[in-house]
Design an enzyme around this catalytic site. Structure first.
Site, short mmCIF file in Angstrom:
data_model
loop_
_atom_site.label_atom_id
_atom_site.label_comp_id
_atom_site.label_asym_id
_atom_site.label_seq_id
_atom_site.Cartn_x
_atom_site.Cartn_y
_atom_site.Cartn_z
N THR A 11 59.45 78.63 10.03
CA THR A 11 59.53 79.26 11.35
C THR A 11 59.08 78.34 12.49
O THR A 11 59.15 78.73 13.65
CB THR A 11 58.64 80.53 11.38
OG1 THR A 11 57.32 80.14 10.95
CG2 THR A 11 59.17 81.61 10.46
N VAL A 14 59.56 72.18 13.76
CA VAL A 14 60.25 71.29 12.82
C VAL A 14 60.99 72.12 11.78
O VAL A 14 62.12 71.80 11.42
CB VAL A 14 59.25 70.32 12.15
CG1 VAL A 14 59.95 69.49 11.06
CG2 VAL A 14 58.62 69.40 13.19
N SER A 40 54.62 85.70 9.33
CA SER A 40 56.09 85.70 9.45
C SER A 40 56.80 86.36 8.27
O SER A 40 58.03 86.48 8.28
CB SER A 40 56.61 84.26 9.55
OG SER A 40 56.00 83.60 10.62
N CYS A 128 56.12 60.71 13.58
CA CYS A 128 57.33 60.62 14.41
C CYS A 128 57.42 59.32 15.21
O CYS A 128 58.48 58.70 15.29
CB CYS A 128 57.41 61.82 15.35
SG CYS A 128 55.85 62.28 16.11
N GLY A 159 55.89 67.56 19.72
CA GLY A 159 55.22 66.91 18.60
C GLY A 159 54.00 67.68 18.15
O GLY A 159 53.55 67.54 17.00
N HIS A 252 60.52 61.35 22.03
CA HIS A 252 59.48 60.39 22.38
C HIS A 252 60.10 59.10 22.93
O HIS A 252 61.12 58.63 22.42
CB HIS A 252 58.69 59.97 21.13
CG HIS A 252 57.87 61.06 20.51
ND1 HIS A 252 57.59 62.25 21.12
CD2 HIS A 252 57.20 61.07 19.32
CE1 HIS A 252 56.82 62.97 20.32
NE2 HIS A 252 56.57 62.29 19.22
P1 A2P Z 1 54.04 80.99 11.03
O1 A2P Z 1 55.17 80.97 12.00
O2 A2P Z 1 54.10 82.16 10.10
O3 A2P Z 1 52.69 80.80 11.65
P2 A2P Z 1 54.59 74.51 14.28
O4 A2P Z 1 54.49 73.08 13.78
O5 A2P Z 1 55.75 74.73 15.19
O6 A2P Z 1 53.30 74.99 14.85
O7 A2P Z 1 54.90 75.41 12.97
C1 A2P Z 1 54.00 75.52 11.90
C2 A2P Z 1 54.69 76.18 10.72
O8 A2P Z 1 53.74 76.26 9.64
C3 A2P Z 1 55.14 77.61 10.96
O9 A2P Z 1 56.31 77.86 10.22
C4 A2P Z 1 53.97 78.41 10.43
O10 A2P Z 1 54.30 79.73 10.04
C5 A2P Z 1 53.62 77.61 9.21
N1 A2P Z 1 52.25 77.87 8.74
C6 A2P Z 1 51.10 77.84 9.44
N2 A2P Z 1 50.05 78.16 8.66
C7 A2P Z 1 50.54 78.42 7.43
C8 A2P Z 1 49.97 78.80 6.17
N3 A2P Z 1 48.67 78.98 6.04
N4 A2P Z 1 50.81 78.96 5.11
C9 A2P Z 1 52.14 78.77 5.24
N5 A2P Z 1 52.73 78.41 6.39
C10 A2P Z 1 51.95 78.23 7.48
#
Ligand code: A2P
Length: 352
Positions: A11, A14, A40, A128, A159, A252
């Protein structure tokens, strides 16, 4: 027929690009699993037009999975990727969790694809800023040798993730509305002080360390040596970096100064030709027509754009250049999927 692929962090900024790059890749996919945090779980995303329900990432999520593409943060990778490897998956990790592990290849396919053959289940995707610098400099290193690299980065807000990008937009709106800007994320999540990025520049990416460098600068120095020389501490090429966050959403920029080994052979014309011929690089260098790389034009593209190539007028064998690439694609999602494509093409992933 094909590979079962899990996207960890599906989600995120990236993660959404990982889905799109996988849709457009040569990898035959039999099933895709989209994993994120419990926040999510239950949400619907799409893969090739088909709805896929997001699941909370747990060790059991990797049962039956052949390939994991991970971008959910370093601590999530540290905890979950060994669980995926235990279950027979090969993981390409976009976080910094395993990059300096001597058993983990750190790969930019245009530079050191061969390192993939030494993998033990985890392959790391470089930072990156390092990736786009490698695409531009490896052809020059191969032709003339490199003595020194001095780089200053102009790094986009995305980033730092989707929430950081949202913060840049809301700060910009507040500034235009004559309201106070509220800063919660930049320069880096979890540090003591926070400053607005909109209409500003922040010379700190990741934490500032005791050696006076930011961790991002440290990464550029040591990742460059590991990728080009297979030794994170090699003295063979001297590297130094200044990393700056700029209020640009995506892509970047890097101002790079190099000194080559073979001073008598190198010229701007030859470097231009090397970039034209280099895989993954595009020459955008026509001063007469004001042609040079810009973040606005690089965004959404897989290539690394190189321009403003010019000699140091007082130091023979030294050159300046300007390099731009989409930090979410070549800097993250595309390099990750590209590594997975090479793993599949070279038979380095077993289908269960
Ligand atoms: P979620 O959307 O449920 O928080 P970004 O780099 O844009 O901040 O995205 C981080 C990604 O890592 C998102 O998909 C987020 O999901 C996921 N994420 C963050 N914490 C966890 C966790 N503890 N377990 C699994 N996925 C995670």
């Amino acid at each position: 027929e094909g590979y079962e692929v899990a996207i960890l962090g599906a989600t995120g900024a990236v993660g959404t690009r990982l889905i799109q790059q996988l849709e457009e890749s040569t990898i035959p996919v039999s099933k895709v699993r989209l994993l994120a945090s419990s926040r999510s779980a239950g949400k619907t995303l799409h893969f090739k037009g088909q709805p896929v329900t997001v699941e909370e990432a747990k060790p059991e999520s990797f049962e039956g999975v052949d390939i994991v593409l991970a971008s959910a943060g370093g601590s999530v990778s540290k905890k979950l990727l060994p669980e995926a490897v235990k279950r027979g998956a090969v993981c390409v990790d976009n976080t910094s969790a395993f990059r300096m592990d001597p058993d983990v290849p750190l790969v930019v396919p245009e530079v050191n694809e061969k390192a993939l053959y030494k993998h033990h289940g985890i392959i790391a995707n470089p930072n990156c800023s390092t990736i786009q610098m490698m695409v531009a400099l490896e052809p020059i290193r191969k032709a003339f040798g490199l003595k020194q690299i001095i780089v200053s980065t102009y790094q986009a807000a995305s980033g730092a993730g989707q929430s950081a990008l949202n913060e840049l937009y809301s700060e910009a709106q507040d500034y235009l509305d004559d309201k106070e800007m509220s800063a919660d994320i930049f320069p880096t999540k979890g540090d003591k002080e926070h400053y607005p990025l909109a209409f500003n520049l922040l010379p700190q990416i990741d934490v500032l360390e005791d050696n006076l460098y930011s961790h991002e600068e440290w990464k550029m120095i040591h990742e460059t040596k590991k990728i080009m020389l297979d030794d994170m501490d090699s003295p063979e090429i001297k590297v130094t970096a200044t990393c700056v966050r700029v209020p640009v959403p995506i892509s970047h920029g890097e101002s790079i100064y190099i000194e080559v080994e073979n001073k008598d052979d190198a010229s701007v014309e030859k470097i231009r030709q090397l970039i034209e011929d280099a895989p993954g690089a595009v020459l955008q260098d026509d001063p007469a027509h004001q042609v040079y790389p810009q973040p606005i034009n690089a965004t959404g593209k897989r290539e690394t754009f190189v321009g403003r190539i010019r000699p140091d007028l007082e130091n023979k064998g030294a050159f300046n250049m300007w390099v731009v690439s989409d930090n979410l694609l070549k800097g993250a999602a595309w390099n990750t999927v590209q590594i997975a494509e090479r793993l599949v093409a070279d038979n380095l992933v077993e289908v269960k």
